[in-house]
Design a protein around this motif. Structure first.
Motif, short mmCIF file in Angstrom:
data_model
loop_
_atom_site.label_atom_id
_atom_site.label_comp_id
_atom_site.label_asym_id
_atom_site.label_seq_id
_atom_site.Cartn_x
_atom_site.Cartn_y
_atom_site.Cartn_z
N GLY A 35 0.77 -1.25 0.01
CA GLY A 35 -0.06 0.10 0.06
C GLY A 35 0.87 1.36 0.14
N TRP A 36 0.27 2.53 -0.04
CA TRP A 36 0.78 3.65 0.03
C TRP A 36 0.05 4.36 1.20
N HIS A 37 1.13 4.94 1.92
CA HIS A 37 0.65 6.13 2.93
C HIS A 37 1.17 7.37 2.56
N ARG A 38 0.90 8.31 3.31
CA ARG A 38 1.51 9.73 2.78
C ARG A 38 1.44 10.44 4.32
N GLN A 39 2.18 11.42 4.41
CA GLN A 39 2.47 12.35 5.40
C GLN A 39 2.67 13.90 4.93
N ARG A 66 -9.97 9.16 -8.01
CA ARG A 66 -8.79 9.88 -8.74
C ARG A 66 -7.43 8.99 -8.61
N PHE A 67 -7.37 8.23 -7.53
CA PHE A 67 -6.32 7.54 -7.55
C PHE A 67 -6.47 5.97 -7.83
N THR A 68 -5.47 5.22 -8.32
CA THR A 68 -5.76 4.08 -8.63
C THR A 68 -4.52 3.05 -8.10
N ILE A 69 -4.71 2.15 -7.36
CA ILE A 69 -3.83 1.17 -6.74
C ILE A 69 -3.68 -0.05 -7.72
N SER A 70 -2.43 -0.58 -8.10
CA SER A 70 -2.35 -1.83 -8.55
C SER A 70 -1.33 -2.38 -8.31
N ARG A 71 -1.02 -3.80 -8.58
CA ARG A 71 0.19 -4.58 -8.21
C ARG A 71 0.51 -5.55 -9.16
N ASP A 72 1.93 -5.86 -9.28
CA ASP A 72 2.22 -6.97 -10.29
C ASP A 72 3.01 -7.97 -9.27
N ASN A 73 2.22 -9.12 -9.02
CA ASN A 73 3.00 -10.02 -8.04
C ASN A 73 4.08 -10.73 -8.32
N ASP A 74 4.13 -10.75 -9.59
CA ASP A 74 5.49 -11.57 -10.25
C ASP A 74 6.54 -10.43 -10.06
N ARG A 75 6.52 -9.37 -9.95
CA ARG A 75 7.42 -8.39 -9.71
C ARG A 75 7.63 -7.77 -8.53
N THR A 77 5.90 -5.58 -7.16
CA THR A 77 5.90 -4.06 -7.33
C THR A 77 4.25 -3.52 -7.17
N VAL A 78 4.07 -2.59 -6.53
CA VAL A 78 2.90 -1.75 -6.36
C VAL A 78 2.83 -0.46 -7.11
N TYR A 79 1.79 -0.05 -7.58
CA TYR A 79 1.86 1.26 -8.30
C TYR A 79 0.63 2.11 -7.69
N LEU A 80 0.81 3.51 -7.82
CA LEU A 80 -0.34 4.38 -7.46
C LEU A 80 -0.40 5.40 -8.62
N GLN A 81 -1.33 5.08 -9.31
CA GLN A 81 -1.59 6.21 -10.27
C GLN A 81 -2.54 7.30 -9.78
N MET A 82 -2.06 8.44 -9.92
CA MET A 82 -2.65 9.70 -9.28
C MET A 82 -3.13 10.71 -10.33
N ASN A 83 -4.47 10.93 -10.30
CA ASN A 83 -4.98 11.71 -11.43
C ASN A 83 -5.67 12.94 -10.65
N SER A 84 -5.78 13.90 -11.45
CA SER A 84 -6.64 15.29 -10.89
C SER A 84 -6.24 15.65 -9.55
N LEU A 85 -4.76 15.49 -9.48
CA LEU A 85 -4.07 16.04 -8.32
C LEU A 85 -4.45 17.47 -7.73
N LYS A 86 -4.69 17.37 -6.52
CA LYS A 86 -4.92 18.69 -5.40
C LYS A 86 -3.88 19.13 -4.69
N TYR A 93 5.26 10.41 0.11
CA TYR A 93 4.15 9.15 -0.05
C TYR A 93 5.23 8.03 0.30
N TYR A 94 5.12 7.09 1.29
CA TYR A 94 5.69 6.08 1.74
C TYR A 94 4.95 4.63 1.19
N CYS A 95 5.71 3.91 0.43
CA CYS A 95 5.20 2.57 0.26
C CYS A 95 5.40 1.77 1.69
N ASN A 96 4.36 0.75 1.55
CA ASN A 96 4.27 -0.27 2.65
C ASN A 96 4.16 -1.58 2.19
#
Length: 119
Positions: A35-39, A66-75, A77-86, A93-96
């Motif tokens: 996941g993704w966290h932020r501070q 606005r945001f979409t999280i996805s992951r590739d288990n083989d790699r 890797t987790v992604y966070l696509q952030m659109n319409s940013l404010k 942003y921290y990965c967990n």
């Protein structure tokens, strides 16, 4: 041990987009939730989005649609696509990642990547 390497932060204008990536490496049997966290300055760290190994997702209300999280288990890797940013999305942003080991689940964190949204 799990090492998490984040990339993709930066400066963007309000309404713009960014994509964060986080790759896990090291010695581990498997990674469960990622996941993704932020501070933001002066605020507590908050969960932004999490995704289970099976693909179940959860978003904090302020980023839904606005945001979409996805992951590739083989790699691992987790992604966070952030659109319409404010501007209020500005934060580090921290990965967990959670990894089980001998019946316990351990938390691992990335070093953080700065996201700055200019108004």
């Amino acid at each position: 041990q799990v090492q998490l390497e984040e990339s993709g932060g930066g400066l963007v204008q309000a309404g713009g987009s960014l994509r964060l990536s986080c790759a896990a490496s090291g010695t581990f049997f498997s990674i469960s939730t990622m996941g993704w966290h932020r501070q933001a300055p002066g605020k507590q760290r908050e969960v932004v989005a999490v995704i289970s190994r099976g693909g179940n997702m959860h978003y904090t209300d302020s980023v839904k649609g606005r945001f979409t999280i996805s992951r590739d288990n083989d790699r691992n890797t987790v992604y966070l696509q952030m659109n319409s940013l404010k501007p209020e999305d500005t934060a580090v942003y921290y990965c967990n990642a959670k990894a089980p080991l001998y019946g316990k689940e351990y938390d691992y964190w990335g070093q953080g990547t700065q996201v700055t949204v200019a108004s």
